[in-house]
Design a protein around this motif. Structure first.
Motif, PDB file in Angstrom:
ATOM      1  N   PHE A  13      24.987  -3.634  18.485  1.00  0.00           N
ATOM      2  CA  PHE A  13      25.113  -3.525  20.176  1.00  0.00           C
ATOM      3  C   PHE A  13      24.418  -2.470  20.241  1.00  0.00           C
ATOM      4  CE2 PHE A  13      28.763  -5.808  18.867  1.00  0.00           C
ATOM      5  CZ  PHE A  13      29.311  -6.688  19.796  1.00  0.00           C
ATOM      6  N   VAL A  14      23.252  -2.411  21.451  1.00  0.00           N
ATOM      7  CA  VAL A  14      22.634  -1.269  21.747  1.00  0.00           C
ATOM      8  C   VAL A  14      23.272  -1.008  23.385  1.00  0.00           C
ATOM      9  CG1 VAL A  14      20.390  -0.574  22.474  1.00  0.00           C
ATOM     10  CG2 VAL A  14      20.731  -1.893  20.539  1.00  0.00           C
ATOM     11  N   GLY A  15      23.425   0.267  23.611  1.00  0.00           N
ATOM     12  CA  GLY A  15      23.956   0.568  24.920  1.00  0.00           C
ATOM     13  C   GLY A  15      23.141   2.089  25.094  1.00  0.00           C
ATOM     14  N   LYS A  16      23.869   2.635  26.016  1.00  0.00           N
ATOM     15  CA  LYS A  16      23.600   4.065  26.637  1.00  0.00           C
ATOM     16  C   LYS A  16      24.403   5.045  25.942  1.00  0.00           C
ATOM     17  CE  LYS A  16      22.657   6.495  30.880  1.00  0.00           C
ATOM     18  NZ  LYS A  16      22.935   6.449  32.351  1.00  0.00           N
ATOM     19  N   ALA A  17      23.774   6.061  25.645  1.00  0.00           N
ATOM     20  CA  ALA A  17      24.594   7.224  24.838  1.00  0.00           C
ATOM     21  C   ALA A  17      25.155   8.076  25.941  1.00  0.00           C
ATOM     22  CB  ALA A  17      23.674   7.917  23.971  1.00  0.00           C
ATOM     23  N   PHE A  18      26.383   8.573  25.690  1.00  0.00           N
ATOM     24  CA  PHE A  18      26.988   9.537  26.373  1.00  0.00           C
ATOM     25  C   PHE A  18      28.048  10.183  25.348  1.00  0.00           C
ATOM     26  CE2 PHE A  18      30.439   6.430  26.906  1.00  0.00           C
ATOM     27  CZ  PHE A  18      31.520   6.781  26.929  1.00  0.00           C
ATOM     28  N   GLY A  19      28.506  11.685  26.020  1.00  0.00           N
ATOM     29  CA  GLY A  19      29.351  12.291  25.092  1.00  0.00           C
ATOM     30  C   GLY A  19      28.335  13.160  24.132  1.00  0.00           C
ATOM     31  N   GLU A  82      31.462   0.243  31.209  1.00  0.00           N
ATOM     32  CA  GLU A  82      30.704   1.113  32.328  1.00  0.00           C
ATOM     33  C   GLU A  82      31.301   2.524  32.576  1.00  0.00           C
ATOM     34  OE1 GLU A  82      29.618   1.135  37.259  1.00  0.00           O
ATOM     35  OE2 GLU A  82      30.720  -0.626  36.358  1.00  0.00           O
ATOM     36  N   LEU A  83      30.553   3.425  32.522  1.00  0.00           N
ATOM     37  CA  LEU A  83      31.072   4.874  32.581  1.00  0.00           C
ATOM     38  C   LEU A  83      30.703   5.191  34.236  1.00  0.00           C
ATOM     39  CD1 LEU A  83      31.942   7.477  31.060  1.00  0.00           C
ATOM     40  CD2 LEU A  83      29.682   8.284  30.780  1.00  0.00           C
ATOM     41  N   ALA A  84      31.757   5.916  34.673  1.00  0.00           N
ATOM     42  CA  ALA A  84      31.831   6.136  35.951  1.00  0.00           C
ATOM     43  C   ALA A  84      31.138   7.519  35.973  1.00  0.00           C
ATOM     44  CB  ALA A  84      33.077   6.341  36.470  1.00  0.00           C
ATOM     45  N   GLU A  85      29.890   7.785  36.817  1.00  0.00           N
ATOM     46  CA  GLU A  85      29.367   8.946  36.738  1.00  0.00           C
ATOM     47  C   GLU A  85      29.979   9.938  37.668  1.00  0.00           C
ATOM     48  OE1 GLU A  85      25.338   8.304  37.513  1.00  0.00           O
ATOM     49  OE2 GLU A  85      24.910   6.964  35.945  1.00  0.00           O
ATOM     50  N   VAL A  86      30.882   9.485  38.552  1.00  0.00           N
ATOM     51  CA  VAL A  86      31.349  10.216  39.548  1.00  0.00           C
ATOM     52  C   VAL A  86      33.076   9.952  39.322  1.00  0.00           C
ATOM     53  CG1 VAL A  86      31.893  10.894  42.093  1.00  0.00           C
ATOM     54  CG2 VAL A  86      29.603  10.379  41.147  1.00  0.00           C
ATOM     55  N   PRO A 106      30.968  11.326  20.052  1.00  0.00           N
ATOM     56  CA  PRO A 106      29.876  10.496  20.604  1.00  0.00           C
ATOM     57  C   PRO A 106      30.547   9.294  21.318  1.00  0.00           C
ATOM     58  CG  PRO A 106      29.920   9.840  18.574  1.00  0.00           C
ATOM     59  CD  PRO A 106      30.677  11.156  18.477  1.00  0.00           C
ATOM     60  N   GLY A 107      30.039   8.777  22.336  1.00  0.00           N
ATOM     61  CA  GLY A 107      30.264   7.386  23.539  1.00  0.00           C
ATOM     62  C   GLY A 107      29.059   6.602  23.625  1.00  0.00           C
ATOM     63  N   MET A 108      29.430   5.496  24.033  1.00  0.00           N
ATOM     64  CA  MET A 108      28.468   4.550  23.979  1.00  0.00           C
ATOM     65  C   MET A 108      29.080   3.688  25.344  1.00  0.00           C
ATOM     66  SD  MET A 108      26.201   1.825  21.838  1.00  0.00           S
ATOM     67  CE  MET A 108      27.391   0.433  21.586  1.00  0.00           C
ATOM     68  N   SER A 109      28.242   3.259  26.302  1.00  0.00           N
ATOM     69  CA  SER A 109      28.377   2.224  27.469  1.00  0.00           C
ATOM     70  C   SER A 109      27.195   1.351  27.406  1.00  0.00           C
ATOM     71  CB  SER A 109      28.469   3.164  28.675  1.00  0.00           C
ATOM     72  OG  SER A 109      27.334   3.786  29.100  1.00  0.00           O
ATOM     73  N   GLY A 110      27.480   0.396  28.326  1.00  0.00           N
ATOM     74  CA  GLY A 110      26.536  -0.434  28.797  1.00  0.00           C
ATOM     75  C   GLY A 110      26.342  -1.816  27.703  1.00  0.00           C
ATOM     76  N   ILE A 111      27.499  -1.901  26.931  1.00  0.00           N
ATOM     77  CA  ILE A 111      27.212  -3.161  26.274  1.00  0.00           C
ATOM     78  C   ILE A 111      28.333  -4.191  26.657  1.00  0.00           C
ATOM     79  CG2 ILE A 111      26.894  -1.636  24.066  1.00  0.00           C
ATOM     80  CD1 ILE A 111      29.546  -2.480  23.095  1.00  0.00           C
ATOM     81  N   ASP A 112      28.430  -5.412  26.075  1.00  0.00           N
ATOM     82  CA  ASP A 112      29.313  -6.401  26.342  1.00  0.00           C
ATOM     83  C   ASP A 112      30.589  -6.191  25.680  1.00  0.00           C
ATOM     84  OD1 ASP A 112      30.707  -8.460  26.993  1.00  0.00           O
ATOM     85  OD2 ASP A 112      29.154  -9.936  26.508  1.00  0.00           O
TER      86      ASP A 112
END
Length: 362
Positions: A13-19, A82-86, A106-112
């Motif tokens: 799964f490929v998504g967006k990194a956060f954390g 989905e990670l809430a930005e606000v 580490p975290g990851m968002s944007g995957i199914d």
């Protein structure tokens, strides 16, 4: 920045990194709670695991100082749709991203997350790695297949030294296998004099503290990997009232001669219905466990089944036929989740009071 989750079966799964900008490996599980992400990521029972949250929007009420279940989260990674930005909540002090970054998680968002959840439900929990896009997938899959999950999670999250939370009521020794703050809060709320001890404390050491009762806490991993706890419980049975929660429930069963086994994908969420067999009363409960007590193994023990899961019939509660001792697989302190089963702490208080009167009369 992109980040990928590589599973041991080769799924990617490929998504967006956060954390945190870090790489991590762990057992990938899912939690079905709609709220309570702060309590989930700080629950010591998730030590060694990468948690997928099935609710689609996470982080929308931020992070506050009051809802932590531990000071140092032991979760290895967090996956969301989905990670809430606000963050919008009057108690919010920082964002979910900021907390994970500060704690090195580490975290990851944007995957199914629906697809990932279905995969786990079908094939069971899988080992996985959250990592950068430069990592070789085939090599990582091979490493995951050849690796073993850690067996020392309880030692990692348990307190290293005893500590005291003074009160003027019943003295309770809380055995910390990875105890959530919510359990301690419930005891303090009832004015208990609480002494928290490490997982490897002996029965003799516990009894020397003069407890009116002993509470066996929740914790991570396989209960068979905590032989110290099994031996300690055997030394306490019949000598002091016992109350086990989650891992404490499983250790109580093992100490009484039952067996445990791993569930396909576990119970993790705040919406699990449990039936009390004697009354048919249904409680909606918070749960977080990957192992269960084998019902058939209870046949030749001194334990009765008191509660069972409505969804799959697994054992959710036990009581000893002779001694003042009982346990539940779910979390009566909630944190997060419904408080339907909170009365079990009052039952423990009554058990301690009754046992004290019996001792006085004897």
């Amino acid at each position: 920045m992109k980040r990928q989750l590589i599973l041991e079966d080769g799924t990617v799964f490929v998504g967006k990194a956060f954390g945190a900008a870090a790489e991590t490996t762990g057992e990938v599980v899912f939690n079905t709670g709609m709220t309570g992400y702060q309590e989930i990521l700080s629950d010591p029972s998730y030590c060694g695991q990468i948690v997928t949250l099935t609710y689609p929007l996470i982080g929308n009420y931020g992070i506050n100082r009051d809802d932590f279940e531990s000071i140092s989260p032991a979760i290895h990674g967090l996956i969301v749709k989905e990670l809430a930005e606000v963050a919008s909540n009057w108690r919010s002090e920082e964002s979910l991203h900021d907390l994970l970054e500060a704690k090195g998680i580490p975290g990851m968002s944007g995957i199914d997350t629906r697809k990932l959840t279905r995969l786990i439900r079908t094939h069971g929990t899988l080992k996985g790695r959250l990592c950068g896009m430069e990592v070789d997938v085939n090599q990582t899959v091979q490493e995951l297949q050849q690796s073993e999950l850690p067996k020392n999670q309880v030692a990692m999250v348990s307190t290293k030294d005893p500590y005291h939370a003074p009160g003027r009521g019943k003295r309770v020794v809380l055995v910390d296998y990875g105890a959530k703050h919510g359990i301690l809060q419930e005891l303090i709320h009832r004015n208990c004099d609480v002494i928290v001890v490490p997982y490897n404390t002996t029965a003799e050491e516990v009894l020397r503290l003069g407890p009116d009762g002993v509470l066996l806490s929740n914790g991570p991993g396989n209960p068979e990997d905590v032989p110290e706890g099994i031996e300690m419980i055997r030394g306490l049975l019949g000598r002091v009232p016992l109350f086990g929660i989650c891992l404490g429930h499983q250790l109580f069963a093992l100490a009484c001669g039952a067996t445990t086994s791993k569930l396909t994908f576990g119970h993790r969420g705040s919406n699990h219905p449990v039936r009390e067999i004697a009354t048919n009363k249904i409680d909606i409960t918070a749960q977080n466990h990957g192992f269960t007590v084998d019902r058939e193994s209870l046949m030749n023990t001194e334990l009765n089944v008191t509660h069972e899961a409505v969804n799959d019939g697994t054992v959710e509660g036990l009581e000893h036929k002779t001694y003042p001792a009982f346990s539940v697989q779910y979390h009566p302190e909630a944190s997060p989740g419904p408080e339907d089963a909170n009365e079990l702490f009052d039952r423990f208080m009554t058990m301690m009071a009754t046992n004290l009167k019996t001792d006085i009369l004897a």
